[in-house]
Structures are given as C-alpha cells and as structure tokens.
Design a protein around this motif. Structure first.
Motif, PDB file in Angstrom:
ATOM      1  N   ALA A 210      20.566  10.172  -9.857  1.00  0.00           N
ATOM      2  CA  ALA A 210      19.602  11.198  -9.483  1.00  0.00           C
ATOM      3  C   ALA A 210      18.165  10.706  -9.630  1.00  0.00           C
ATOM      4  N   PHE A 211      17.847  10.051 -10.745  1.00  0.00           N
ATOM      5  CA  PHE A 211      16.493   9.546 -10.952  1.00  0.00           C
ATOM      6  C   PHE A 211      16.135   8.483  -9.906  1.00  0.00           C
ATOM      7  N   ALA A 212      17.105   7.623  -9.570  1.00  0.00           N
ATOM      8  CA  ALA A 212      16.836   6.560  -8.604  1.00  0.00           C
ATOM      9  C   ALA A 212      16.503   7.131  -7.232  1.00  0.00           C
ATOM     10  N   VAL A 213      17.327   8.054  -6.746  1.00  0.00           N
ATOM     11  CA  VAL A 213      17.102   8.623  -5.412  1.00  0.00           C
ATOM     12  C   VAL A 213      15.856   9.510  -5.410  1.00  0.00           C
ATOM     13  N   ALA A 214      15.654  10.281  -6.490  1.00  0.00           N
ATOM     14  CA  ALA A 214      14.463  11.129  -6.567  1.00  0.00           C
ATOM     15  C   ALA A 214      13.196  10.277  -6.491  1.00  0.00           C
ATOM     16  N   HIS A 215      13.184   9.158  -7.240  1.00  0.00           N
ATOM     17  CA  HIS A 215      12.004   8.287  -7.261  1.00  0.00           C
ATOM     18  C   HIS A 215      11.716   7.721  -5.872  1.00  0.00           C
ATOM     19  N   GLU A 216      12.743   7.254  -5.192  1.00  0.00           N
ATOM     20  CA  GLU A 216      12.563   6.691  -3.849  1.00  0.00           C
ATOM     21  C   GLU A 216      12.176   7.764  -2.834  1.00  0.00           C
ATOM     22  N   ALA A 308      20.950   2.801 -15.562  1.00  0.00           N
ATOM     23  CA  ALA A 308      20.142   3.334 -14.461  1.00  0.00           C
ATOM     24  C   ALA A 308      19.373   2.235 -13.740  1.00  0.00           C
ATOM     25  N   PHE A 309      19.056   1.135 -14.447  1.00  0.00           N
ATOM     26  CA  PHE A 309      18.332   0.030 -13.803  1.00  0.00           C
ATOM     27  C   PHE A 309      19.122  -0.547 -12.625  1.00  0.00           C
ATOM     28  N   ALA A 310      20.450  -0.545 -12.764  1.00  0.00           N
ATOM     29  CA  ALA A 310      21.292  -1.117 -11.713  1.00  0.00           C
ATOM     30  C   ALA A 310      21.270  -0.269 -10.451  1.00  0.00           C
ATOM     31  N   LEU A 311      20.835   0.981 -10.553  1.00  0.00           N
ATOM     32  CA  LEU A 311      20.854   1.904  -9.434  1.00  0.00           C
ATOM     33  C   LEU A 311      19.530   1.947  -8.672  1.00  0.00           C
ATOM     34  N   ARG A 312      18.514   1.311  -9.227  1.00  0.00           N
ATOM     35  CA  ARG A 312      17.206   1.366  -8.572  1.00  0.00           C
ATOM     36  C   ARG A 312      17.148   0.439  -7.371  1.00  0.00           C
ATOM     37  N   LYS A 313      16.422   0.871  -6.373  1.00  0.00           N
ATOM     38  CA  LYS A 313      16.396   0.158  -5.076  1.00  0.00           C
ATOM     39  C   LYS A 313      15.871  -1.261  -5.224  1.00  0.00           C
ATOM     40  N   ASN A 314      14.846  -1.429  -6.059  1.00  0.00           N
ATOM     41  CA  ASN A 314      14.230  -2.732  -6.210  1.00  0.00           C
ATOM     42  C   ASN A 314      14.521  -3.314  -7.584  1.00  0.00           C
ATOM     43  N   ASN A 315      15.805  -3.289  -7.978  1.00  0.00           N
ATOM     44  CA  ASN A 315      16.157  -3.786  -9.318  1.00  0.00           C
ATOM     45  C   ASN A 315      16.089  -5.310  -9.353  1.00  0.00           C
TER      46      ASN A 315
END
Length: 315
Positions: A210-216, A308-315
């Motif tokens: 949720a945090f990853a998609v919300a941030h993007e 959650a770091f693994a889910l971020r677009k630009n990890n």
C-alpha cells in the motif's frame, strides 16, 4: 511437593537475555523487587547482557544447570529451535545423571521462544522421562510484542499447561497485560504463536504494498500514515506503518523491534505448518520473497518491516 500456586513463592530462573528477553527479565525483576519477592536468577551465554538485570537485583548464575537448580519456574527466551534444544538438553542430561541429587520439588519450564511444533514435541517428550531425578513440567509460553511493549508491560503471553494461574500471577502485570490459555497442549501453543506471527507478517506485507503504490501515485508516506492512524489504529499496524513512513521511509533500518532474520524464520515456520495440513499460505510466500530480497540487498538486522523496500519501484 508441588509447584507454588502463585508468584509469591515462585523462585524464578531466566535463560536468554536477547533484545526482548533482557527487557522481560528486567521488568520482571523490577516488579518482584517492588513486591518484596525473591530475585530472579539469570543466565546468558554472553555474560555482559546480565549486568542490567543484575543491577536491578537479580542473581547471575554461571551455567544453565545452576539456574535450574535454584528455580522452580524457569523461563527460556532464546533465538531459535537449536538454542532451545541445547538448553533443554543440558537440563535433562543433568537431572538424568548421578551428579544431581534427588529433588521432589517440580521444575516448570516455560519456553517463550517461537519454535517449530516439532521442537515443542521434542521438548515435551524429553521432560516426560520417568528416569529424571527431578519432576519437570513444561509450558510452551510464547509472547506477542516487541521490546517497547515489554517496557510498557503490554505483552500478550500464551500458556499451555495446567499451571496457567501460576504463570499469570508471575507475568501479569509485571510484563504482560493478559494471558491466552491454549489448554494443556504445548504443540497447539507453538502453532498458535506461528499463525499469529503469520497474520502480523501479512499485515506488514499489505502495508508495504500500500505504501509503495500510494507513494508512486502522489500520496506522500506521511499522508498515507494518517489514514492508518485514524482508520486502523491497532498498535502493531500503526507501529509498522510509522517505520515505513518516518525518516523519509527509512526508519526500518534504525527502529528495529524484530529483525529480517527472525522474520524469515517465523514466516518459514508458518509455511511449514500449512504444508503439514496440505495447504499453502500465498501471502507468507510473498513475504518470504521480499524478506529474502532485503537479506540480499540490505541487512539481516534491519526490522522486518524493511520488506517494504523490496516493493518500491526504484529499489
């Protein structure tokens, strides 16, 4: 002889002073000092970790068996199954040998470690040996809560023996706010803890996504945290959400309650429990994949919310 009915007559031993175990032992010692009850006897392989509890009034033992001899209730707070087997094995070996004197007073071992059901079954069989020179009883007594919850005496303990009242009187309110009784089956308690940890891992996985998609999508981490705090105000959810939002989303590196290494262990245990009954846990598989990513690209001692770091677009 029989075990005491409550904490007043309990002589408590404590083995294992890791991140959580040290806080639990310290809080318990402080409570017993205030209540004018006998001090804990503690042991840890790294003796320096005993100092803070000793300064609060505890006695420090030189060995595992010394703690067992001085106690009638012995808590274990260890890292993994191998550690539990090693400690219990030493106690069983001692009370099986001529080195120990015949003791009629029972010893209750309460293991707070999260272990596989097979390990709990092994311990159960070991303590049931009729040849022991001291009667030993056993409760798988896992806990939910990180060190801050222990500091606040807000842990939740599980019991799995006929001595629930004794364990409740020792733990509540010294280190826990409540106890959940699993009946008299230690293996059930081990599975219960594992499936509880699976739910927490699933929550962390969902928060990370949720945090990853919300941030993007242009929703700041701070703004999404407001949603969690106002709509899902359960302490564990808010706590892990804050680690994903604070320090520019990097707080999982510094605010460590439960490590990536520990998370991988517990998620693997949950997958194993499901496999034992012919089922799968797809969310646990995802969490394991993302925790392994952190292991490969980050640090094993980060908080497990760092998945959650693994889910971020630009990890």
């Amino acid at each position: 002889m029989s075990l005491p009915k409550d904490a007043t007559a309990a002589r408590i031993g404590w083995i294992g002073l890791g991140t959580l175990g040290q806080v639990m032992a310290l809080k318990l010692q402080q409570h017993r000092t205030a209540a004018n009850q006998s001090p804990l006897t503690v042991y840890n392989r790294t003796q320096s970790k005993c100092v803070v509890v000793e300064q609060a009034g505890a006695n420090v033992a030189d060995s595992v068996t010394d703690v067992a001899v001085s106690s009638n209730v012995l808590f274990l707070s260890l890292f993994d199954d191998q550690s539990v087997k090693k400690v219990v094995g030493q106690i069983i070996e001692f009370y099986s040998s001529a080195k120990s004197t015949e003791i009629t007073e029972p010893l209750l071992i309460a293991d707070t470690t999260t272990v596989q059901p097979q390990t709990t079954e092994w311990v159960k069989k070991q303590v049931c040996q009729s040849a022991l020179r001291r009667p030993i009883e056993f409760s798988q007594t896992p806990v939910w809560g990180a060190p801050p919850a222990a500091h606040a005496a807000n842990l939740v303990l599980v019991t799995s023996s006929r001595h629930e009242q004794l364990l409740r009187s020792i733990a509540v309110p010294a280190i826990a706010r409540t106890i959940i009784n699993c009946g008299d089956d230690p293996v059930r308690a081990a599975k219960f803890k594992i499936m509880g940890n699976f739910m927490i891992a699933s929550m962390i996985e969902a928060l990370g996504q949720a945090f990853a998609v919300a941030h993007e999508s242009g929703i700041s981490r701070e703004l999404y945290l407001k949603f969690v705090e106002e709509v899902l105000p359960a302490p564990p959810i808010v706590g892990y959400a804050r680690k994903m939002a604070e320090e520019d989303g990097e707080a999982s590196k510094s605010q460590v309650g439960f490590t990536v290494r520990g998370g991988l262990k517990d998620v693997g245990y949950a997958i194993g429990v499901a496999e034992d009954v012919g089922m799968t846990l797809p969310i646990a598989e995802l969490a394991r994949e993302h925790l392994n990513w952190v292991l490969d690209n980050g640090e094993a001692d980060w908080d497990w919310s760092s998945l959650a770091f693994a889910l971020r677009k630009n990890n």
